[in-house]
Design an enzyme around this catalytic site. Sequence first.
Site, PDB file in Angstrom:
ATOM      1  CG  MET A 149      -8.118  -1.021  -4.761  1.00 60.96           C
ATOM      2  SD  MET A 149      -8.639  -1.337  -3.085  1.00 60.96           S
ATOM      3  CE  MET A 149      -9.347  -2.911  -3.262  1.00 60.96           C
ATOM      4  CB  SER A 150      -1.470  -0.322  -2.386  1.00 57.95           C
ATOM      5  OG  SER A 150      -1.973  -0.160  -1.069  1.00 57.95           O
ATOM      6  N   GLY A 151      -3.608  -2.804  -1.700  1.00 56.41           N
ATOM      7  CA  GLY A 151      -3.728  -3.942  -0.795  1.00 56.41           C
ATOM      8  C   GLY A 151      -3.658  -3.512   0.660  1.00 56.41           C
ATOM      9  N   GLY A 152      -3.458  -2.224   0.884  1.00 50.58           N
ATOM     10  CA  GLY A 152      -3.383  -1.716   2.251  1.00 50.58           C
ATOM     11  C   GLY A 152      -4.701  -1.101   2.684  1.00 50.58           C
ATOM     12  CB  VAL A 153      -5.835  -0.052   6.060  1.00 48.86           C
ATOM     13  CG1 VAL A 153      -4.745   0.920   6.478  1.00 48.86           C
ATOM     14  CG2 VAL A 153      -7.154   0.318   6.695  1.00 48.86           C
ATOM     15  CB  SER A 155      -5.589   1.829  -1.507  1.00 50.51           C
ATOM     16  OG  SER A 155      -5.201   0.543  -1.100  1.00 50.51           O
ATOM     17  CG  PHE A 174      -0.749   0.677 -10.645  1.00 60.19           C
ATOM     18  CD1 PHE A 174      -1.573   0.660 -11.759  1.00 60.19           C
ATOM     19  CD2 PHE A 174      -0.866   1.728  -9.741  1.00 60.19           C
ATOM     20  CE1 PHE A 174      -2.495   1.667 -11.976  1.00 60.19           C
ATOM     21  CE2 PHE A 174      -1.786   2.738  -9.960  1.00 60.19           C
ATOM     22  CZ  PHE A 174      -2.607   2.713 -11.069  1.00 60.19           C
ATOM     23  CB  CYS A 239       6.105   6.315  -7.993  1.00 57.47           C
ATOM     24  SG  CYS A 239       4.804   5.132  -8.339  1.00 57.47           S
ATOM     25  N   GLY A 263      -5.151   6.589  -2.189  1.00 55.68           N
ATOM     26  CA  GLY A 263      -5.305   6.675  -0.734  1.00 55.68           C
ATOM     27  C   GLY A 263      -4.315   7.624  -0.082  1.00 55.68           C
ATOM     28  CB  CYS A 335       6.754  -0.111  -2.507  1.00 53.78           C
ATOM     29  SG  CYS A 335       7.038   0.356  -4.231  1.00 53.78           S
TER      30      CYS A 335
END
Lengths: 489, 385
Positions: A149-153, A155, A174, A239, A263, A335
């Site tokens: 979960m990156s915090g974006g829509v 994921s 992460f 990455c 995602g 990022c």
Amino acid sequence: MADHYKPQVIEHLVRPRNVGEIEVPDGAGESGDAACGDIARFTVSVKDNTLEKVRYKVYGCAACIAAGSALAELVDGRHLLEAARVSKADLEDALGGPLPEGKEHAFTLVLDALHKAFEDYLNWRAGNLLVEGYNGCGPGESKTVVAAMSGGVDSAVTALLLKESGYDVATVTFRLHDGEPGSRSCCSPDTVLFARDTAHRMGLPHFTLNLKKLFDRRVMSDFVGSYASGSTPNPCVACNAHVKFHAAAFLADELGYYHVATGHYARVVQTPDGPAMVRPVDARKDQTYVLWPVPKKLLARTVFPLGEYEKTEVRRIAEERNLAVAYTPESQDICFIPDGNYRRFVRKKVKTEPGKVVDREGRVLGEHRGVVDFTVGQRRGLGVSAPHPLYVTEVRPRAKQVVVGRKRDLEISDIRVKNMNWYMRPEAASSVQIRYNSTPVPCEVERDGGNEWVVRFEKPVLGVAPGQSAVFYDGDKVVGGGVVARRGS
Amino acid sequence: MADSVYLDYAATSPLDGRVLEAMLPHLQGLRGNASSLHAPGAASHEAIEAARESVAALIGASPGDITFTGGGTESDNLAVLGLARANPEKRHIVVSPVEHAAVRESVRHLEQEGYEVTRLGVDGHGIVDPEELERALRPDTAFVAVMWANNEVGTVEPVEELARICIEKGVPLHADAVQAAGRVPLDVGRVPVSTLALSSHKIYGPQGVGALYVREGVKLEPVIFGGGQEKGLRSGTENLAGIAGFGAAARFAAEEFEERTRHEKELRDRIVEGVTTIPGVRLNGHPEMRLPNNVHLTVEGVESESLVLFLDALGYAIGRGSACASSGHKASPVLLAMGQGEREAFSAVRITVGKDNTSEEIDGFLEAFSRAVEQLRELSPLQTS
């Protein structure tokens, strides 16, 4: 303007549960600082993924003390997966309702301290595994998945879709880098809190892993080093090759889960020869170009739910399910460089020396302020005037030279590729893609005795920069990929 | 919380039963408008003038120099804005850094209008340096504001010396004496302040009424406009019962001054002696030049709100050390001006006693206090020395 608390808060304040500190904890986490007035510290003992003991300390207002006490009581003796699911709403219930206005941060504070203790525990479990590269393959249960979960829509919808299709989902964010202060780039501290909220609202456990060391070593250093050595890196590829999937697999194995999910827009199809990576339904969002280095062993466990969706559908799903992330902006570029100025970023990390701009015959046409400012195919910022447009055709870091030429000088008919990762037999490769979002070019691939492969294009192509990825396809299937070593001729 | 022991007199004090008696006639039946010509109006007028005399007597003033207002904050606003508006050509203000928000914020308001503001320093006890004040004064200084006694840490400022410096330079000095009244001797006959703010509810009078002393000859513009009551300085029909109550409260404060302050001092010293035996508990403010009823403490390793609420649960009502809105979570400017760090400022509590407290209550409080501190420190991840 005094605050008036519910009796449950006062009860926890006067008779707090689980106060103290475990002397030799398996995990310890702290959140807050004296300047903001509140500090919370959690220590935990973990056995077989169960919290055997939870202790907390708080310096702060009554809300923080009560929230810490309620949280410690809620998670004590629980399985990690259950404990990591406890949300602000659960704390609110435990304390008899919402806190007075301006006190809501108490929940964020104590949850963050507890989650940092989990993170500390997991990083201790991982030890060097995550720094050296993780290839474990645990005996997890089949309908279980760790979703990044990156915090974006993207994921967030990934986790939601998995949950709705019957998976047991654990989410993980992460910590990859410190970001620029105040920035909202992915993986910054605020983003972690946001991702945790999003996961908790979906009723999912959330974890964090601190991968800063690994990321610095395998992605950032490589990024900076590439420019200094005259090649053009792709940090997302690095990455995916070394960080994300390995870390998610590690966590899955810790938790007894099997699958990992992100995602990304791509699909994984099982074939008799093993898993195959396939281009997604939404061609414009296709991310297979940066996913080629995911090891086959990890790909076998990977799910990309978004591969079946158009991006517009993903946003619609987020809106329909009222995910707060529905309106977050598209993540951009790199990022760890939120302002996009990667030249400046590289210049801060390496010393560069000025040198000459030369043509193919070695005639000096001008001066430059460092080879890190240049990449093959570049047209702007050459500082040289000429009757026809000039392009960078080669960067020679040792000689501190930047070679420029005309557009046709960028044309090449073959390249050499190294660091291969093959999903299918190499002979299946019928085309190669050498840039993100570009059209693949028909080609032939042949091993060059050693570890390099020679790729011959059917027709010459323009501007292939060393360091970029070359990804091979058979129709929609990814055959494999590698890194461009140098131009063939 | 009927059983709770009240130790927050600086926030407000209970209404004295005798004061209530004095107010009741003005709350029941016909209360004439003091501006009316008829007999009921005249009766009200008389009651207000009697109160004016009592309030004037408390500070050694002439009754004609007392203006009744809607409270201490209004008095401070009237003084600050009124002095500035009366001398529009003077655009400079000198103010102490430990003022109550009523002064601090009205000065900030003038600053936003373009006034230049010099904020004096204070020493570690919160005391303004008279020499620094003298240096700060300019020909265009409209006024100086330094409070008589600080509402947080209880330090009493050398107002007499400051006022003499101001008078010599012809600059008006406004002193907020809301906390000082009834607790330290106030004599405007000896101390040449120009304006002085008072409040009723800190001296066992009703809430919602205050007064501003304005020395004869000092120019002041009103900030509320209307029917011209209070010699035009504070328009609006008078708060008759409130003013009568304030008058009674002022009278008792003057009459019982010696007895009250001796009693308060005794209890205060008992608290200080008791709490400072606990390691990491320090008294803030000046050890001697302080209000007889104020104990202001830094309790290392304990956040003030949790200590206040903990003691509340044990039946003792004390105040937070910072006067600011607690949910705003900003450290007190007073403590910061005294050189304290933010963490210290978040660990401050204020205990203020009154005439009705007993030494048994204080003994009980001391026990509860040490229990609360012990338990909260057990909880605290911070090291205490």
